[in-house]
Design a protein around this motif. Structure first.
Motif, short mmCIF file in Angstrom:
data_model
loop_
_atom_site.label_atom_id
_atom_site.label_comp_id
_atom_site.label_asym_id
_atom_site.label_seq_id
_atom_site.Cartn_x
_atom_site.Cartn_y
_atom_site.Cartn_z
N PHE A 18 54.04 42.31 48.81
CA PHE A 18 52.81 43.09 48.77
C PHE A 18 53.46 44.61 48.97
N GLU A 19 54.71 44.83 48.69
CA GLU A 19 55.22 46.13 49.14
C GLU A 19 54.48 47.16 47.91
N LYS A 20 53.97 48.21 48.39
CA LYS A 20 53.27 49.02 47.48
C LYS A 20 54.25 50.05 47.00
N ASN A 21 54.35 50.48 45.71
CA ASN A 21 54.98 51.42 45.08
C ASN A 21 54.45 52.66 45.06
N THR B 199 33.30 37.74 49.09
CA THR B 199 33.23 36.25 48.63
C THR B 199 32.38 35.84 47.52
N GLY B 200 32.98 35.20 46.48
CA GLY B 200 32.08 34.74 45.52
C GLY B 200 32.12 35.67 44.35
N HIS B 201 32.94 36.65 44.43
CA HIS B 201 33.23 37.80 43.41
C HIS B 201 34.67 37.75 42.97
N GLU B 202 35.64 36.83 43.53
CA GLU B 202 36.84 36.79 43.22
C GLU B 202 37.24 36.28 41.74
N ARG B 203 36.63 35.45 41.28
CA ARG B 203 36.81 34.96 40.12
C ARG B 203 36.53 36.24 38.98
N THR B 204 35.54 36.80 39.22
CA THR B 204 35.09 37.96 38.42
C THR B 204 35.89 39.01 38.39
N VAL B 205 36.52 39.39 39.49
CA VAL B 205 37.41 40.34 39.80
C VAL B 205 38.95 40.29 39.16
N PHE B 206 39.06 38.93 39.21
CA PHE B 206 40.52 38.46 38.52
C PHE B 206 40.21 38.52 37.03
N SER B 207 39.27 37.97 36.36
CA SER B 207 38.80 38.22 35.03
C SER B 207 38.91 39.50 34.48
N PHE B 208 38.25 40.53 35.27
CA PHE B 208 38.54 41.75 34.81
C PHE B 208 39.75 42.29 34.74
N LEU B 209 40.53 42.07 35.89
CA LEU B 209 41.98 42.55 35.88
C LEU B 209 42.81 42.18 34.76
N LEU B 210 42.67 40.85 34.29
CA LEU B 210 43.31 40.45 32.97
C LEU B 210 42.88 40.98 31.84
N ASP B 211 41.53 41.35 31.79
CA ASP B 211 41.05 42.04 30.49
C ASP B 211 41.28 43.22 30.42
N TYR C 129 48.70 49.11 34.65
CA TYR C 129 49.48 48.03 34.99
C TYR C 129 49.54 48.05 36.47
N GLU C 130 50.06 49.29 37.01
CA GLU C 130 50.14 49.61 38.52
C GLU C 130 49.00 49.38 39.17
N ALA C 131 47.93 49.65 38.70
CA ALA C 131 46.59 49.57 39.59
C ALA C 131 46.27 48.09 39.75
N THR C 132 46.26 47.38 38.37
CA THR C 132 45.78 46.21 38.57
C THR C 132 46.90 45.34 39.43
N SER C 133 48.00 45.55 39.25
CA SER C 133 48.69 44.84 40.05
C SER C 133 48.58 45.01 41.43
N GLY C 134 48.17 46.16 41.95
CA GLY C 134 47.94 46.59 43.49
C GLY C 134 46.54 45.77 43.82
N VAL C 135 45.55 45.77 42.82
CA VAL C 135 44.25 45.30 43.35
C VAL C 135 44.49 43.85 43.39
N ARG C 136 45.34 43.13 42.25
CA ARG C 136 45.65 41.68 42.64
C ARG C 136 46.19 41.31 43.73
N ASP C 137 47.38 42.16 44.12
CA ASP C 137 47.92 41.92 45.48
C ASP C 137 47.02 41.88 46.67
N ALA C 138 46.21 43.08 46.60
CA ALA C 138 45.18 42.98 47.60
C ALA C 138 44.31 41.96 47.97
N LEU C 139 43.83 41.44 46.67
CA LEU C 139 42.96 40.04 46.79
C LEU C 139 43.78 38.96 47.27
N ILE C 140 44.99 38.85 46.79
CA ILE C 140 45.99 37.75 47.38
C ILE C 140 46.13 37.85 48.83
#
Length: 492
Positions: free
Chosen positions: A152-155, A299-311, A321-332
């Motif tokens: 989770f190291e941030k660039n 809670t309950g929105h994670e699948r919606t957020v992951f789907s948005f990030l992929l799209d 690309y940088e932003a979606t990777s950052g949000v994904r890692d914050a979720l994980i």
């Protein structure tokens, strides 16, 4: 004495027409109203032996009771379903039969079932609550400092989007003309998102509201007090809140989470590939703040957020690309790894079924494919080994498909990263290959070579991942591969 030899047909008809005997005067003795011999006994003084056993005489009553029990059993089976249909117990199904004869029935059980109150149909969110509740016994994820640094190291020094985010907060911290933050102003900003009239200024105001009104402590359980389900354990973002006010400073501005739900839905619908890069930058900064600051409501929105990030990665720009990777890692980082692994696995399978919006965006879809596989690898590194043994066979279909992808070597590389992450946790390539299955000898040899390069073969003496020199070096190499896969889709 046999009944046929005692009386003839005429006498039998006369006996059937005789009135039933009246009650005894003292009323102490009970009379068997189902006995057809009582009238004849009074006339002749002789007692007849019953021709038909009592068990057969009461067949009609027993069959009715069994039918009621059958209907009640069906009612009980419906209780745990999401939307149980109405059941008319006055029109029961046929009673259960065993060997051609009705089963014994308990009158007490039937009475208890018939006294039960009608069951109110469950809301649609009930299925979600059951799914989240299934993870209440998930073991504590691995969160060693070395692992967290590698994953989770941030660039935030060289990344384009990270620099924009850092500059915004540096400038905003010097502001003195702060605008009032109320539920009404929040509703107004949400409306601007819904209408499509929101601008960068509105997004910046929303970022400030999220930053200054955190709701990160676990709120109370949303479940009723009926005991149907136990209170939820820590799930992807702590315990769920479906209406109760969250603890923590400023939580009341969110109206118990309802305004958060509206804001998230409106933001994800507002951001699309047609928006300017500046809008996308600040919109994704807002999404990052919501995940980090209001995680109690996520809670309950994670699948919606992951789907948005992929799209949204179809925009195919470095800052996105940088932003979606950052949000994904914050979720994980805030997720239960079992729940998170199941969620991103489903998201990625659904994403791959859809064609890209344009034929020129095939490379962008490949980038999202790798983005999802990297998320799976990170969740795997957070799982205890004994849990990974159960979870790895569930995703093997996706891995085999990715390893056999002939259109992109990068997809195959991402699949190898997932398997390498599994090897780092299990430390036994024979077990890893058996759990995945379907690997060719060439693939096994290549993976064994990769395992040897990062010193991931054989038992580890370290207390946790990255706690010894070899383990740390292996994690750093794997993290470098993940960052490469998250970058712009070049050399596909």
């Amino acid at each position: 004495m046999q009944f046929d030899s005692l009386i003839d047909d005429g006498e039998l008809i006369s006996a059937m027409n005789c009135p039933l005997p009246e009650e005894d005067e003292d009323g102490d003795q009970e009379m068997n109203l189902m006995s057809f011999s009582s009238a004849y006994e009074k006339m002749t003084g002789e007692q007849l032996k019953p021709v038909v056993p009592d068990s057969v005489i009461h067949d009609a009553y027993r069959a009715q009771a069994q039918q009621a029990e059958s209907a009640a059993a069906q009612l009980l089976e419906m209780v745990d379903e999401d939307m149980p249909p109405a059941i008319d117990i006055m029109q029961p199904d046929v009673a259960p039969v065993s060997n051609g004869k009705p089963e014994p029935v308990s009158a007490v059980k039937v009475a208890e079932v018939l006294k039960q109150k009608p069951v109110t149909p469950k809301p649609k969110s009930w299925a979600l609550m059951k799914e989240v509740n299934a993870f209440e016994n998930s073991p504590a994820p691995e969160r060693s400092p070395s692992l967290a640094k590698a994953l989770f190291e941030k660039n935030d020094k060289t990344g384009v989007w990270w620099r924009t985010r850092r500059r915004f907060f540096e400038v905003d911290s010097q502001r003195t003309d702060t605008e009032p933050e109320t539920s009404e102003s929040l509703r107004s900003l949400i409306t601007s998102l819904q209408n499509g009239t929101a601008d960068v200024h509105a997004l910046k105001r929303l970022i400030r509201i999220c930053a200054n009104n955190p709701c990160s402590s676990p709120p109370s359980s949303p479940l009723p007090e009926s005991g149907m389900l136990t209170p939820l354990s820590p799930s992807p973002f702590g315990k769920a809140d479906f209406g109760a006010e969250a603890d923590g400073g400023g939580g009341d501005i969110w109206d118990g989470g309802r305004l958060f739900d509206q804001l998230l839905d409106s933001l994800l619908a507002y951001l699309d590939a047609d928006k300017s890069l500046e809008i996308l930058d600040y919109g994704l900064i807002l999404l990052m703040e919501m995940v980090q600051r209001q995680n109690a409501f996520c809670t309950g929105h994670e699948r919606t957020v992951f789907s948005f990030l992929l799209d949204i990665r179809y925009v195919a720009r470095q800052n996105v690309y940088e932003a979606t990777s950052g949000v994904r890692d914050a979720l994980i980082e805030r997720s239960d790894p079992v729940f998170g692994l199941t969620t991103i696995h489903r998201n990625l399978e659904d994403f791959l079924k859809k064609p890209p919006p344009d034929s020129s965006l095939v490379d962008a879809k490949t980038s999202s494919y790798c983005f999802g596989l990297v998320a799976i690898a990170k969740f795997i590194l957070m799982l205890p080994p004994e849990v990974l043994e159960d979870q790895l066979p569930r995703i093997k279909g996706l891995l085999i498909k990715a390893l056999g992808d002939q259109t992109s070597s990068t997809v195959r590389e991402a699949a190898y990263v997932v398997i390498i992450a599994s090897q780092i946790k299990l430390r036994d390539e024979t077990q890893v290959f058996a759990l995945i299955g379907g690997l060719s000898e060439t693939q096994k040899h290549l993976l064994t070579y990769e395992f040897e390069k990062i010193k991931a073969r054989g038992p580890s003496t370290a207390a946790g991942l990255g706690d010894d020199e070899d383990s740390l070096r292996g994690l750093q190499k794997l993290a470098g591969k993940m960052r490469h896969l998250d970058a712009l889709p070049t050399n596909f």
